[in-house]
Design an enzyme around this catalytic site. Structure first.
Site, PDB file in Angstrom:
ATOM      1  N   ASN A  23       5.203 -21.428  82.047  1.00 51.15           N
ATOM      2  CA  ASN A  23       5.070 -19.983  81.880  1.00 51.15           C
ATOM      3  C   ASN A  23       6.399 -19.250  81.828  1.00 51.15           C
ATOM      4  O   ASN A  23       6.427 -18.030  81.650  1.00 51.15           O
ATOM      5  CB  ASN A  23       4.159 -19.410  82.964  1.00 51.15           C
ATOM      6  CG  ASN A  23       2.714 -19.862  82.761  1.00 51.15           C
ATOM      7  OD1 ASN A  23       2.386 -20.444  81.722  1.00 51.15           O
ATOM      8  ND2 ASN A  23       1.882 -19.656  83.751  1.00 51.15           N
ATOM      9  N   ARG A  93      -3.103 -18.152  73.847  1.00 53.32           N
ATOM     10  CA  ARG A  93      -2.986 -16.697  73.833  1.00 53.32           C
ATOM     11  C   ARG A  93      -1.556 -16.233  74.123  1.00 53.32           C
ATOM     12  O   ARG A  93      -1.191 -15.101  73.776  1.00 53.32           O
ATOM     13  CB  ARG A  93      -3.957 -16.037  74.780  1.00 53.32           C
ATOM     14  CG  ARG A  93      -3.907 -16.557  76.188  1.00 53.32           C
ATOM     15  CD  ARG A  93      -4.825 -15.760  77.069  1.00 53.32           C
ATOM     16  NE  ARG A  93      -4.307 -14.422  77.280  1.00 53.32           N
ATOM     17  CZ  ARG A  93      -4.748 -13.341  76.676  1.00 53.32           C
ATOM     18  NH1 ARG A  93      -5.735 -13.457  75.819  1.00 53.32           N
ATOM     19  NH2 ARG A  93      -4.209 -12.181  76.909  1.00 53.32           N
ATOM     20  N   CYS A 117     -10.733 -16.125  76.573  1.00 49.74           N
ATOM     21  CA  CYS A 117     -10.620 -17.569  76.821  1.00 49.74           C
ATOM     22  C   CYS A 117     -11.579 -17.865  77.977  1.00 49.74           C
ATOM     23  O   CYS A 117     -12.287 -16.983  78.456  1.00 49.74           O
ATOM     24  CB  CYS A 117      -9.185 -17.952  77.166  1.00 49.74           C
ATOM     25  SG  CYS A 117      -8.741 -17.554  78.835  1.00 49.74           S
ATOM     26  N   ILE A 333      -7.610 -11.496  89.953  1.00 48.37           N
ATOM     27  CA  ILE A 333      -6.882 -11.315  88.696  1.00 48.37           C
ATOM     28  C   ILE A 333      -7.772 -11.534  87.473  1.00 48.37           C
ATOM     29  O   ILE A 333      -7.771 -10.750  86.538  1.00 48.37           O
ATOM     30  CB  ILE A 333      -5.665 -12.294  88.629  1.00 48.37           C
ATOM     31  CG1 ILE A 333      -4.792 -12.168  89.877  1.00 48.37           C
ATOM     32  CG2 ILE A 333      -4.886 -12.088  87.335  1.00 48.37           C
ATOM     33  CD1 ILE A 333      -4.020 -10.871  89.983  1.00 48.37           C
ATOM     34  N   ARG A 403      -2.039 -29.371  78.344  1.00 48.18           N
ATOM     35  CA  ARG A 403      -1.434 -28.104  77.933  1.00 48.18           C
ATOM     36  C   ARG A 403      -0.316 -27.711  78.909  1.00 48.18           C
ATOM     37  O   ARG A 403       0.663 -27.094  78.527  1.00 48.18           O
ATOM     38  CB  ARG A 403      -2.478 -26.989  77.916  1.00 48.18           C
ATOM     39  CG  ARG A 403      -3.520 -27.139  76.849  1.00 48.18           C
ATOM     40  CD  ARG A 403      -4.347 -25.897  76.720  1.00 48.18           C
ATOM     41  NE  ARG A 403      -3.506 -24.700  76.562  1.00 48.18           N
ATOM     42  CZ  ARG A 403      -3.990 -23.499  76.287  1.00 48.18           C
ATOM     43  NH1 ARG A 403      -5.299 -23.328  76.144  1.00 48.18           N
ATOM     44  NH2 ARG A 403      -3.202 -22.456  76.149  1.00 48.18           N
TER      45      ARG A 403
HETATM   46  C1  EPZ Z   1       0.090 -15.118  82.559  1.00 45.92           C
HETATM   47  O1  EPZ Z   1      -1.008 -14.803  81.720  1.00 45.92           O
HETATM   48  C2  EPZ Z   1       0.075 -16.631  82.702  1.00 45.92           C
HETATM   49  N1  EPZ Z   1       0.265 -17.255  81.391  1.00 45.92           N
HETATM   50  C3  EPZ Z   1      -1.252 -17.083  83.313  1.00 45.92           C
HETATM   51  O2  EPZ Z   1      -1.179 -18.496  83.512  1.00 45.92           O
HETATM   52  C4  EPZ Z   1      -1.411 -16.407  84.671  1.00 45.92           C
HETATM   53  O3  EPZ Z   1      -2.665 -16.754  85.213  1.00 45.92           O
HETATM   54  C5  EPZ Z   1      -1.314 -14.877  84.508  1.00 45.92           C
HETATM   55  O4  EPZ Z   1      -0.070 -14.528  83.865  1.00 45.92           O
HETATM   56  C6  EPZ Z   1      -1.354 -14.158  85.855  1.00 45.92           C
HETATM   57  O5  EPZ Z   1      -0.300 -14.617  86.666  1.00 45.92           O
HETATM   58  C7  EPZ Z   1       1.512 -17.331  80.893  1.00 45.92           C
HETATM   59  O6  EPZ Z   1       2.473 -16.880  81.499  1.00 45.92           O
HETATM   60  C8  EPZ Z   1       1.657 -17.998  79.560  1.00 45.92           C
HETATM   61  P1  EPZ Z   1      -1.659 -11.028  82.806  1.00 45.92           P
HETATM   62  P2  EPZ Z   1      -1.166 -13.275  81.148  1.00 45.92           P
HETATM   63  O7  EPZ Z   1      -1.323 -10.225  81.604  1.00 45.92           O
HETATM   64  O8  EPZ Z   1       0.176 -12.710  80.867  1.00 45.92           O
HETATM   65  C9  EPZ Z   1      -5.405  -8.139  82.503  1.00 45.92           C
HETATM   66  C10 EPZ Z   1      -1.893 -20.721  83.415  1.00 45.92           C
HETATM   67  O9  EPZ Z   1      -2.831 -21.321  83.952  1.00 45.92           O
HETATM   68  N2  EPZ Z   1      -4.724  -7.585  81.333  1.00 45.92           N
HETATM   69  O10 EPZ Z   1      -0.763 -10.937  84.008  1.00 45.92           O
HETATM   70  O11 EPZ Z   1      -2.157 -13.315  80.061  1.00 45.92           O
HETATM   71  C11 EPZ Z   1      -5.868  -9.578  82.273  1.00 45.92           C
HETATM   72  O12 EPZ Z   1      -7.136  -9.582  81.643  1.00 45.92           O
HETATM   73  C12 EPZ Z   1      -2.104 -19.349  82.814  1.00 45.92           C
HETATM   74  O13 EPZ Z   1      -0.713 -21.172  83.325  1.00 45.92           O
HETATM   75  C13 EPZ Z   1      -5.278  -6.449  80.718  1.00 45.92           C
HETATM   76  O14 EPZ Z   1      -6.306  -5.943  81.149  1.00 45.92           O
HETATM   77  O15 EPZ Z   1      -1.802 -12.562  82.417  1.00 45.92           O
HETATM   78  C14 EPZ Z   1      -5.922 -10.127  83.677  1.00 45.92           C
HETATM   79  O16 EPZ Z   1      -7.150  -9.752  84.270  1.00 45.92           O
HETATM   80  C15 EPZ Z   1      -3.560 -18.899  82.933  1.00 45.92           C
HETATM   81  N3  EPZ Z   1      -4.650  -5.923  79.639  1.00 45.92           N
HETATM   82  C16 EPZ Z   1      -4.777  -9.402  84.386  1.00 45.92           C
HETATM   83  O17 EPZ Z   1      -4.466  -8.258  83.581  1.00 45.92           O
HETATM   84  C17 EPZ Z   1      -3.485  -6.456  79.137  1.00 45.92           C
HETATM   85  O18 EPZ Z   1      -2.946  -5.914  78.153  1.00 45.92           O
HETATM   86  C18 EPZ Z   1      -3.495 -10.227  84.509  1.00 45.92           C
HETATM   87  O19 EPZ Z   1      -3.177 -10.701  83.218  1.00 45.92           O
HETATM   88  C19 EPZ Z   1      -2.945  -7.607  79.767  1.00 45.92           C
HETATM   89  C20 EPZ Z   1      -3.585  -8.149  80.875  1.00 45.92           C
END
Ligand code: EPZ
Length: 424
Positions: A23, A93, A117, A333, A403
């Site tokens: 990440n 994503r 997803c 989350i 992955r």
């Molecule tokens: C990153 O995903 C990580 N992926 C995820 O790891 C990790 O679980 C997540 O951060 C939380 O720590 C990578 O870094 C590639 P978020 P990301 O935006 O950026 C909501 C793994 O297993 N949200 O912090 O997609 C979202 O739906 C993966 O390695 C919105 O509503 O996570 C979620 O509920 C899985 N609108 C929350 O925020 C947005 O525009 C946190 O998502 C963006 C996010």
């Protein structure tokens, strides 16, 4: 499809090398779009997701060379194609992280909407709102985000209504080439974001507030290449810490940084798993994990860093499944991140899900079974359960594992696990 077969009951003992963080690698690779480069990333992990990102950047026109022996990735060149197609974005994503860099440098991008997803709908509204506040025009059409910024992006003060790792990364990268000052308020503070910020500074960006929830970025005209070591993977480290805990063993997590484990280290200690910095490991990193006594049930709530990482929730649940007493695990989350529960219950765990919380009542022993993985961290939690279970466990659909974990079964076998991959 490959499967993994394992027989549990052996305490893990020895050293496990921790690789570069998935990440961190993904946004760092996307940052290569911000300059001609070359951007040299060392300690680069070889994962399906980094291969997917390499393919995406290559179809944009960048050169991407990954020397997996030297664990070094070299990226550079000019984007000749500004479209990120659906068939690549739907696979991963994190592809959406090319949007900010393409807009900032080329003032145009057409990126497929990532879609949901297994773990949730995962919208990108925070990414889009922030970019629009920086002057971008973004139309959604036929599943694509058509983004333009004819006069270039301009600095803005952006308040995130909720903490988002990806949105923070996209806007941080975009702001490095915007005209004027950008402030990101309520920014995510994960170590991977600090790592990205340090790399961007090495590329010539001006960033303050690293490690806090307020990032200030003074845009510059252009960035240049750099060499940057990718931060060790705290989720891989936490995963193997749970493996040591669940098997009653003792392992050295080579290269891991204790402070990046955040609340995970504290919770593991409360559960009866000792987690300490290895002696004289200040520069090299290194964390020693050993099970002191029986495991105790501990309540946990996932939160943004430095809270308990959502990416560690499934792995910790496996540990709690064989702990003394009960544990309440609340996922704050993502809306659907308990898909490992039915599979663990087939192995004899006693877990009940009520909305965003799961009650885990520890049992003395799990029993091996054929189980099905559904996403990356659910997959690895079933491997952990299998390490503690009596009898044989077969984990299906291990493409999820590939992955985000490099040579997982080899690393576990090297510390005594009875585990092998069955080619599908
Ligand atoms: C990153 O995903 C990580 N992926 C995820 O790891 C990790 O679980 C997540 O951060 C939380 O720590 C990578 O870094 C590639 P978020 P990301 O935006 O950026 C909501 C793994 O297993 N949200 O912090 O997609 C979202 O739906 C993966 O390695 C919105 O509503 O996570 C979620 O509920 C899985 N609108 C929350 O925020 C947005 O525009 C946190 O998502 C963006 C996010």
């Amino acid at each position: 499809m490959d499967r993994i077969r394992l027989r549990g009951g052996r305490p893990l003992r020895g050293s496990i090398p921790i690789g570069g963080a998935k990440n961190a690698a993904l946004p760092l690779m996307a940052a290569a779009l911000l300059s001609e480069g070359p951007l040299v990333l060392t300690n680069a992990p070889a994962l399906d997701d980094t291969r997917t990102m390499a393919g995406l950047l290559a179809q944009h026109g960048l050169s991407v060379d990954h020397d997996t022996n030297a664990r070094t990735m070299t990226l550079g060149g000019t984007a000749t194609n500004l479209v990120a197609p659906y068939d690549l974005v739907r696979k991963m994503r994190a592809s959406v992280l090319v949007l900010g860099p393409l807009l900032a440098r080329y003032r145009e991008a057409k990126v497929s909407l990532p879609g949901g997803c297994a773990i949730g709908t995962r919208p990108v509204d925070l990414h889009l709102k922030g970019l629009e506040e920086m002057g971008a025009k973004i139309d959604l059409d036929s599943g694509y985000m058509n983004a333009t910024a004819p006069e270039g992006l301009r600095g803005a003060k952006i308040y995130f209504t909720q903490v988002s790792v990806g949105a923070t990364e996209n806007l941080l990268m975009a702001a490095t080439l915007a005209d004027g000052m950008t402030e990101l308020v309520n920014a995510a503070r994960e170590p991977e974001i600090d790592d990205l910020a340090h790399c961007l500074i090495a590329m010539g960006a001006r960033i303050e507030g690293i490690g806090t929830d307020r990032l200030r970025i003074e845009g510059v005209k252009a960035l240049h290449g750099a060499t940057h070591p990718i931060v060790p993977d705290r989720i891989e480290a936490g995963t193997f810490a749970c493996a040591a805990g669940i098997t009653g063993g003792e392992v050295l997590l080579e290269g891991a940084k204790l402070e990046h484990l955040g609340t995970v280290a504290r919770v593991l200690r409360e559960a009866g798993v000792e987690v300490e910095e290895a002696p004289n490991s200040k520069n090299t990193g290194g964390v020693i994990v050993k099970r002191l006594s029986g495991l105790r049930g501990v309540d946990v709530m996932t939160e943004p860093f430095p809270g308990f990482a959502t990416d560690m929730q499934a792995q910790f649940m496996a540990l709690m499944a064989v702990a003394e007493g009960a544990s309440m695990i609340t996922e704050t989350i993502f809306e659907n991140r308990f898909m490992h529960v039915p599979e663990m219950n087939r192995m004899g765990a006693r877990i009940n899900v009520h909305g965003s919380s799961a009650i885990v009542r520890g049992v003395s022993r799990l029993s091996g079974a054929p189980v099905m993985a559904t996403d990356l961290r659910a997959s690895v939690s079933l491997i952990l359960a299998g390490l503690a279970a009596g009898g044989e466990t077969i984990v299906n659909r291990v493409y999820h594992l590939d992955r985000g974990y490099e040579r997982l079964e080899a690393k576990l076998a090297a510390v005594g696990a009875d585990i092998e991959r069955l080619p599908g």
